[in-house]
Design a protein around this motif. Structure first.
Motif, PDB file in Angstrom:
ATOM      1  N   LEU A 168       0.832  -1.210   0.000  1.00  0.00           N
ATOM      2  CA  LEU A 168       0.000   0.000   0.000  1.00  0.00           C
ATOM      3  C   LEU A 168       0.865   1.259   0.000  1.00  0.00           C
ATOM      4  O   LEU A 168       0.564   2.219  -0.704  1.00  0.00           O
ATOM      5  N   LEU A 169       1.934   1.222   0.765  1.00  0.00           N
ATOM      6  CA  LEU A 169       2.798   2.406   0.835  1.00  0.00           C
ATOM      7  C   LEU A 169       3.471   2.675  -0.516  1.00  0.00           C
ATOM      8  O   LEU A 169       3.531   3.814  -0.982  1.00  0.00           O
ATOM      9  N   ILE A 170       3.940   1.628  -1.148  1.00  0.00           N
ATOM     10  CA  ILE A 170       4.580   1.777  -2.454  1.00  0.00           C
ATOM     11  C   ILE A 170       3.588   2.378  -3.448  1.00  0.00           C
ATOM     12  O   ILE A 170       3.887   3.321  -4.185  1.00  0.00           O
ATOM     13  N   ASP A 171       2.366   1.861  -3.396  1.00  0.00           N
ATOM     14  CA  ASP A 171       1.334   2.335  -4.305  1.00  0.00           C
ATOM     15  C   ASP A 171       0.914   3.775  -3.977  1.00  0.00           C
ATOM     16  O   ASP A 171       0.615   4.568  -4.869  1.00  0.00           O
ATOM     17  N   PHE A 172       0.894   4.095  -2.678  1.00  0.00           N
ATOM     18  CA  PHE A 172       0.564   5.453  -2.239  1.00  0.00           C
ATOM     19  C   PHE A 172       1.547   6.448  -2.867  1.00  0.00           C
ATOM     20  O   PHE A 172       1.150   7.451  -3.453  1.00  0.00           O
ATOM     21  N   PHE A 173       2.833   6.164  -2.748  1.00  0.00           N
ATOM     22  CA  PHE A 173       3.838   7.077  -3.309  1.00  0.00           C
ATOM     23  C   PHE A 173       3.707   7.167  -4.831  1.00  0.00           C
ATOM     24  O   PHE A 173       3.855   8.231  -5.416  1.00  0.00           O
ATOM     25  N   ARG A 174       3.434   6.031  -5.455  1.00  0.00           N
ATOM     26  CA  ARG A 174       3.296   6.047  -6.913  1.00  0.00           C
ATOM     27  C   ARG A 174       2.098   6.910  -7.313  1.00  0.00           C
ATOM     28  O   ARG A 174       2.183   7.757  -8.192  1.00  0.00           O
ATOM     29  N   TYR A 175       0.984   6.704  -6.619  1.00  0.00           N
ATOM     30  CA  TYR A 175      -0.234   7.445  -6.959  1.00  0.00           C
ATOM     31  C   TYR A 175      -0.013   8.948  -6.837  1.00  0.00           C
ATOM     32  O   TYR A 175      -0.346   9.711  -7.739  1.00  0.00           O
ATOM     33  N   TYR A 176       0.560   9.389  -5.705  1.00  0.00           N
ATOM     34  CA  TYR A 176       0.706  10.836  -5.511  1.00  0.00           C
ATOM     35  C   TYR A 176       1.909  11.417  -6.252  1.00  0.00           C
ATOM     36  O   TYR A 176       2.068  12.619  -6.338  1.00  0.00           O
ATOM     37  N   SER A 177       2.785  10.575  -6.791  1.00  0.00           N
ATOM     38  CA  SER A 177       3.817  11.199  -7.626  1.00  0.00           C
ATOM     39  C   SER A 177       3.396  11.235  -9.082  1.00  0.00           C
ATOM     40  O   SER A 177       3.825  12.103  -9.824  1.00  0.00           O
ATOM     41  N   ARG A 178       2.515  10.361  -9.502  1.00  0.00           N
ATOM     42  CA  ARG A 178       2.211  10.233 -10.923  1.00  0.00           C
ATOM     43  C   ARG A 178       0.759  10.457 -11.283  1.00  0.00           C
ATOM     44  O   ARG A 178       0.445  11.087 -12.278  1.00  0.00           O
TER      45      ARG A 178
ATOM     46  N   ALA B  17      10.622   9.005  -3.040  1.00  0.00           N
ATOM     47  CA  ALA B  17      10.245   7.819  -2.259  1.00  0.00           C
ATOM     48  C   ALA B  17       9.896   6.667  -3.199  1.00  0.00           C
ATOM     49  O   ALA B  17      10.308   5.521  -3.000  1.00  0.00           O
ATOM     50  N   SER B  18       9.139   6.985  -4.244  1.00  0.00           N
ATOM     51  CA  SER B  18       8.763   5.969  -5.227  1.00  0.00           C
ATOM     52  C   SER B  18       9.995   5.328  -5.854  1.00  0.00           C
ATOM     53  O   SER B  18      10.062   4.116  -6.030  1.00  0.00           O
ATOM     54  N   ARG B  19      10.942   6.188  -6.178  1.00  0.00           N
ATOM     55  CA  ARG B  19      12.154   5.715  -6.842  1.00  0.00           C
ATOM     56  C   ARG B  19      12.942   4.788  -5.918  1.00  0.00           C
ATOM     57  O   ARG B  19      13.380   3.714  -6.319  1.00  0.00           O
TER      58      ARG B  19
END
Ligand code: CTP
Ligand code: MG
Length: 361
Positions: A259-269, A341-343
């Motif tokens: 969920l955390l990985i996806d959270f960062f992806r969602y709000y960066s992209r 964070a996503s990276r």
């Protein structure tokens, strides 16, 4: 040895994510306030309540914010709200002045009264002591009943799935503080804003959702308008969490790391910063439909545009943008941090603990 992702053994991704979940739990647990700290804070609240009652006998002093919503970190500040039950009461600004004087005389707190602020408050702080190795910081406001209610709403969300919701929120609070993007006065976002972003993501972005929408669930029995509204705002939400736990369960089984990985992806992209409003009550809304323009061409809207770079609808005060403090530079920095964070999490260093340390550097 940090091989590139393609060179890794199959299954290494699952292993990384499982390790990361465990590391997140361990990391967050050691940042929780101690029993001793909580006890000292409760004593402070009681002491302050007793003193305030010498001025306003009908008053109560209640905790809100992180001390009351389940998202408290070690040494977080105390948000207190004074409610006065009598009809005839002093104006907030007079109370702030009187209370400030009284606390200055009667206690060891450093006191700063702000009677003329938009929301009059008294700010208190205390030097470190054995029970409170980092001292204490406390704000006392007045009659902020909406804040008490939104605190209760966040607490209910935390209680539905503490393992995932609290872990994510607590981690993001620490991360945003360490990365210096948690300062509404400096153009970035408050902790409250980050919590709303997490809940929005878990209710409206994840499919199947991790959390139900407590504000849209049907009430168990009919409720009068009067009971659901405060200052014209609908403050109703489903708050019988015991019952909810029996009747509702999420079909989403992702781990907290997923969920955390996806959270960062969602709000960066993926989140549409230019046009979208994140509303935990209503899902994704349009800035246009709320009058939160960011029209570049019109001079008149310049101020509105500055205030509405990042739009997060308050759950009860729906005409209030919780992200209004975020400036153009602030949003640029915040998005940059989401991308960073996503990276880091996508590059999957061999050990999750290394990734976590790098994230919060
Ligand atoms: N609040 C609010 N509207 C805002 C900001 C805050 O109503 N724009 C209220 C909310 O009730 C929130 C509380 O003030 O829970 C405290 O906000 P904040 O300090 O941002 O969150 P905490 O959870 O207390 O985080 P921290 O531990 O960083 O203090
Ligand atoms: Mg706080």
């Amino acid at each position: 040895t940090l091989g590139s992702p393609t060179q890794r053994r199959p299954g290494s991704r699952q292993r990384f994510v499982a390790d990361l979940s465990q590391c997140l739990f361990d990391f967050v647990v050691q940042l929780l306030p101690t029993q001793e700290e909580l006890a000292v804070k409760e004593d402070v609240r009681k002491l302050l309540e007793r003193l305030i009652r010498t001025i306003e006998p009908e008053s109560r002093l209640l905790s809100f914010g992180s001390t009351a919503n389940g998202f408290s970190l070690r040494n977080s500040d105390m948000d207190l709200c004074c409610l006065i039950d009598s009809e005839e009461r002093l104006a907030a600004s007079d109370l702030v002045t009187m209370l400030g004087d009284l606390l200055e005389r009667e206690t060891k707190f450093y006191v700063k009264s702000l009677p003329h602020a938009r929301i009059p408050i008294v700010k208190l702080s205390l030097d470190p002591s054995p029970g409170l190795p980092l001292g204490i910081a406390c704000d006392i406001g007045f009659e902020n009943r909406l804040a008490l209610e939104n605190t209760r709403l966040l607490m209910c969300y935390a209680m539905i799935d503490p393992a995932r919701v609290r872990t994510m929120v607590l981690f993001l609070k620490v991360w945003s503080k360490r990365r210096k993007i948690n300062s509404p006065y400096k153009g970035t976002l408050s902790s409250y804003g980050y919590v709303l972003l997490v809940i929005y993501f878990l209710v409206h972005v994840k499919n199947p959702p991790v959390l139900p929408n407590l504000q849209q669930m049907p009430p168990l029995r009919p409720i009068s308008e009067e009971d659901t509204h405060l200052h014209g705002h609908n403050i109703w939400f489903f708050d019988d969490i015991e019952l909810l736990r029996q009747r509702w369960h999420s079909d989403n089984n992702e781990s907290v790391a997923d969920l955390l990985i996806d959270f960062f992806r969602y709000y960066s992209r993926d989140f549409p910063y230019n046009t979208g409003v994140a509303s935990i009550r209503s899902g994704l809304l349009k800035k246009d439909s709320k009058g939160w323009q960011n029209d570049l061409s019109n001079q008149r809207y310049n101020d509105a545009r500055e205030r509405n770079r990042l739009c997060i609808e308050d759950p009860f005060e729906t005409d209030f943008n919780v992200g209004r403090c975020v400036t153009k530079d602030g949003l640029y920095t915040i998005r940059g941090e989401f991308m960073r964070a996503s990276r880091i999490l996508a590059s999957r260093p061999e050990r999750a603990i290394v990734a976590l340390a790098e994230l919060c550097e």
